[in-house]
Design an enzyme around this catalytic site. Sequence first.
Site, PDB file in Angstrom:
ATOM      1  N   GLU A  81       5.510  33.416 -18.092  1.00 13.94           N
ATOM      2  CA  GLU A  81       4.593  34.472 -18.536  1.00 13.94           C
ATOM      3  C   GLU A  81       3.920  34.009 -19.820  1.00 13.94           C
ATOM      4  O   GLU A  81       4.580  33.709 -20.822  1.00 13.94           O
ATOM      5  CB  GLU A  81       5.310  35.810 -18.748  1.00 13.94           C
ATOM      6  CG  GLU A  81       4.298  36.892 -19.131  1.00 13.94           C
ATOM      7  CD  GLU A  81       4.823  38.319 -19.119  1.00 13.94           C
ATOM      8  OE1 GLU A  81       5.803  38.611 -18.392  1.00 13.94           O
ATOM      9  OE2 GLU A  81       4.242  39.138 -19.853  1.00 13.94           O
ATOM     10  N   ASP A 133       1.516  28.310 -28.910  1.00 15.08           N
ATOM     11  CA  ASP A 133       0.471  28.242 -27.888  1.00 15.08           C
ATOM     12  C   ASP A 133       1.050  27.571 -26.634  1.00 15.08           C
ATOM     13  O   ASP A 133       1.528  26.434 -26.701  1.00 15.08           O
ATOM     14  CB  ASP A 133      -0.675  27.409 -28.483  1.00 15.08           C
ATOM     15  CG  ASP A 133      -1.882  27.341 -27.587  1.00 15.08           C
ATOM     16  OD1 ASP A 133      -1.736  27.398 -26.349  1.00 15.08           O
ATOM     17  OD2 ASP A 133      -2.986  27.205 -28.128  1.00 15.08           O
ATOM     18  N   ASP A 155      -6.262  37.754 -24.274  1.00 12.77           N
ATOM     19  CA  ASP A 155      -7.339  38.093 -25.217  1.00 12.77           C
ATOM     20  C   ASP A 155      -8.666  37.828 -24.529  1.00 12.77           C
ATOM     21  O   ASP A 155      -8.897  36.727 -24.025  1.00 12.77           O
ATOM     22  CB  ASP A 155      -7.205  37.242 -26.482  1.00 12.77           C
ATOM     23  CG  ASP A 155      -5.885  37.518 -27.197  1.00 12.77           C
ATOM     24  OD1 ASP A 155      -5.492  38.699 -27.278  1.00 12.77           O
ATOM     25  OD2 ASP A 155      -5.245  36.562 -27.663  1.00 12.77           O
ATOM     26  N   LYS A 159     -17.512  37.528 -26.031  1.00 10.74           N
ATOM     27  CA  LYS A 159     -18.803  36.913 -26.398  1.00 10.74           C
ATOM     28  C   LYS A 159     -18.954  35.546 -25.735  1.00 10.74           C
ATOM     29  O   LYS A 159     -17.994  34.748 -25.720  1.00 10.74           O
ATOM     30  CB  LYS A 159     -18.887  36.735 -27.914  1.00 10.74           C
ATOM     31  CG  LYS A 159     -19.021  38.064 -28.635  1.00 10.74           C
ATOM     32  CD  LYS A 159     -19.200  37.858 -30.106  1.00 10.74           C
ATOM     33  CE  LYS A 159     -19.259  39.226 -30.760  1.00 10.74           C
ATOM     34  NZ  LYS A 159     -18.812  39.216 -32.138  1.00 10.74           N
ATOM     35  N   ASP A 191      -8.530  44.118 -18.372  1.00  7.65           N
ATOM     36  CA  ASP A 191      -9.314  45.360 -18.359  1.00  7.65           C
ATOM     37  C   ASP A 191     -10.720  45.091 -18.887  1.00  7.65           C
ATOM     38  O   ASP A 191     -11.442  46.022 -19.203  1.00  7.65           O
ATOM     39  CB  ASP A 191      -8.622  46.448 -19.202  1.00  7.65           C
ATOM     40  CG  ASP A 191      -8.492  46.046 -20.663  1.00  7.65           C
ATOM     41  OD1 ASP A 191      -8.809  44.874 -20.996  1.00  7.65           O
ATOM     42  OD2 ASP A 191      -8.094  46.893 -21.478  1.00  7.65           O
ATOM     43  N   THR A 229       2.512  46.883 -18.855  1.00 11.55           N
ATOM     44  CA  THR A 229       2.639  46.260 -20.182  1.00 11.55           C
ATOM     45  C   THR A 229       2.123  47.241 -21.228  1.00 11.55           C
ATOM     46  O   THR A 229       1.425  48.206 -20.909  1.00 11.55           O
ATOM     47  CB  THR A 229       1.841  44.946 -20.307  1.00 11.55           C
ATOM     48  OG1 THR A 229       0.448  45.270 -20.459  1.00 11.55           O
ATOM     49  CG2 THR A 229       2.026  44.048 -19.102  1.00 11.55           C
ATOM     50  N   TYR A 231      -0.118  46.710 -23.546  1.00 13.53           N
ATOM     51  CA  TYR A 231      -1.580  46.642 -23.655  1.00 13.53           C
ATOM     52  C   TYR A 231      -2.237  47.389 -22.491  1.00 13.53           C
ATOM     53  O   TYR A 231      -3.201  48.145 -22.674  1.00 13.53           O
ATOM     54  CB  TYR A 231      -2.021  45.166 -23.667  1.00 13.53           C
ATOM     55  CG  TYR A 231      -3.496  45.018 -23.889  1.00 13.53           C
ATOM     56  CD1 TYR A 231      -4.013  44.877 -25.173  1.00 13.53           C
ATOM     57  CD2 TYR A 231      -4.388  45.047 -22.817  1.00 13.53           C
ATOM     58  CE1 TYR A 231      -5.378  44.774 -25.377  1.00 13.53           C
ATOM     59  CE2 TYR A 231      -5.747  44.947 -23.016  1.00 13.53           C
ATOM     60  CZ  TYR A 231      -6.234  44.805 -24.292  1.00 13.53           C
ATOM     61  OH  TYR A 231      -7.588  44.714 -24.492  1.00 13.53           O
TER      62      TYR A 231
HETATM   63  C1  LIG Z   1      -4.024  41.266 -25.536  1.00 16.68           C
HETATM   64  S1  LIG Z   1      -2.420  40.639 -25.796  1.00 16.68           S
HETATM   65  C2  LIG Z   1      -1.553  41.181 -24.331  1.00 16.68           C
HETATM   66  C3  LIG Z   1      -0.061  41.128 -24.507  1.00 16.68           C
HETATM   67  C4  LIG Z   1       0.754  41.528 -23.273  1.00 16.68           C
HETATM   68  N1  LIG Z   1       0.578  40.583 -22.183  1.00 16.68           N
HETATM   69  C5  LIG Z   1       0.419  42.931 -22.820  1.00 16.68           C
HETATM   70  O1  LIG Z   1      -0.217  43.062 -21.766  1.00 16.68           O
HETATM   71  O2  LIG Z   1       0.798  43.880 -23.517  1.00 16.68           O
HETATM   72  C6  LIG Z   1      -2.628  38.892 -25.470  1.00 16.68           C
HETATM   73  C7  LIG Z   1      -1.433  38.072 -25.976  1.00 16.68           C
HETATM   74  O3  LIG Z   1      -1.590  36.718 -25.583  1.00 16.68           O
HETATM   75  C8  LIG Z   1      -1.092  35.898 -26.622  1.00 16.68           C
HETATM   76  N2  LIG Z   1      -1.715  34.582 -26.461  1.00 16.68           N
HETATM   77  C9  LIG Z   1      -3.020  34.279 -26.631  1.00 16.68           C
HETATM   78  N3  LIG Z   1      -3.237  32.978 -26.420  1.00 16.68           N
HETATM   79  C10 LIG Z   1      -2.033  32.438 -26.087  1.00 16.68           C
HETATM   80  C11 LIG Z   1      -1.607  31.121 -25.780  1.00 16.68           C
HETATM   81  N4  LIG Z   1      -2.478  30.102 -25.758  1.00 16.68           N
HETATM   82  N5  LIG Z   1      -0.304  30.917 -25.521  1.00 16.68           N
HETATM   83  C12 LIG Z   1       0.573  31.948 -25.536  1.00 16.68           C
HETATM   84  N6  LIG Z   1       0.227  33.218 -25.832  1.00 16.68           N
HETATM   85  C13 LIG Z   1      -1.065  33.451 -26.107  1.00 16.68           C
HETATM   86  C14 LIG Z   1      -1.491  36.637 -27.886  1.00 16.68           C
HETATM   87  O4  LIG Z   1      -0.690  36.276 -29.003  1.00 16.68           O
HETATM   88  C15 LIG Z   1      -1.292  38.085 -27.489  1.00 16.68           C
HETATM   89  O5  LIG Z   1      -0.018  38.563 -27.820  1.00 16.68           O
END
Ligand SMILES: C[S@@+](CC[C@H](N)C(=O)[O-])C[C@H]1O[C@@H](n2cnc3c(N)ncnc32)[C@H](O)[C@@H]1O
Length: 252
Positions: A81, A133, A155, A159, A191, A229, A231
């Site tokens: 995940e 990451d 994320d 843009k 979303d 989740t 989010y």
């Molecule tokens: C918008 S949040 C969604 C979190 C969770 N999946 C949820 O649905 O509640 C996106 C998450 O992806 C993580 N993330 C972004 N780029 C990542 C990467 N390259 N490797 C691991 N995690 C990453 C961010 O730190 C953030 O916590």
Amino acid sequence: MVDPRHATRTKKEAPADEAGALFRPDDPKFYGRRKGKRLKSTRARLIDELLPKLHIPAPAEGETLDLAALFGEEKRAYQLEVGFGNGEHLVAQAEAHPDVGFIGAEPFINGVGALLMQIEEKGLTNIRVFTDDVRLLLPAIPPRSLERVWVLFPDPWPKARHARRRFVNVAVLDVLAELMRDGAELRVASDDKVYVRWSLIQATNHPLFRWTAEKPEDWRQRWPDGFPTRYEAKQIRGAPHYMTFRLVGRGD
Ligand SMILES: C[S@@+](CC[C@H](N)C(=O)[O-])C[C@H]1O[C@@H](n2cnc3c(N)ncnc32)[C@H](O)[C@@H]1O
């Protein structure tokens, strides 16, 4: 919300191949937050005491993880995940499937703390954590070892000039295709309509992935074996879309 069956690239969107390599020399950063509020004492304790037992260290160049050793036993299957946030989905999956080894990647340390609290509370033994990451970890995952990859509400970077920061891109798909078993699934939820369209273009243009949806319910409803989740519950940008891409056609 856009009907994803009619996904086409608009002029404002970058073409798929602009996504570039896993890490581009000019653009190697993780753009999200790594830290939020000061960690509460329980989370701080778990990061000191529990995390070292579950943590996957950053792999050395050329290293391949021994998954059986990582989980202390051979698991029936392994899932990844990416960006587990506070970890509620990862925990629910791990609880539902004790015979599967779950690797969760999340650089946001407060989220890691939240995950550890749930792992401790439920006594789970089948989750391992990478706190950076995930692109740094991917090269060390053994080829053809993953039965499923979850990317839930990444994320969105809506843009066009930030398009190459979007996690679902050609370079990542190329690497995931190597790591996934034949018939394995990449499950992406978003979303954000730009991200949904973008992901569909990236994955359906990829020779090794096939979008499995046949009818609107297939992308409008969460997977029957999925879990909500944090989010997702907020529905910040619109109705969630759930996309399944199956690894097909490796032909060897
Ligand atoms: C918008 S949040 C969604 C979190 C969770 N999946 C949820 O649905 O509640 C996106 C998450 O992806 C993580 N993330 C972004 N780029 C990542 C990467 N390259 N490797 C691991 N995690 C990453 C961010 O730190 C953030 O916590």
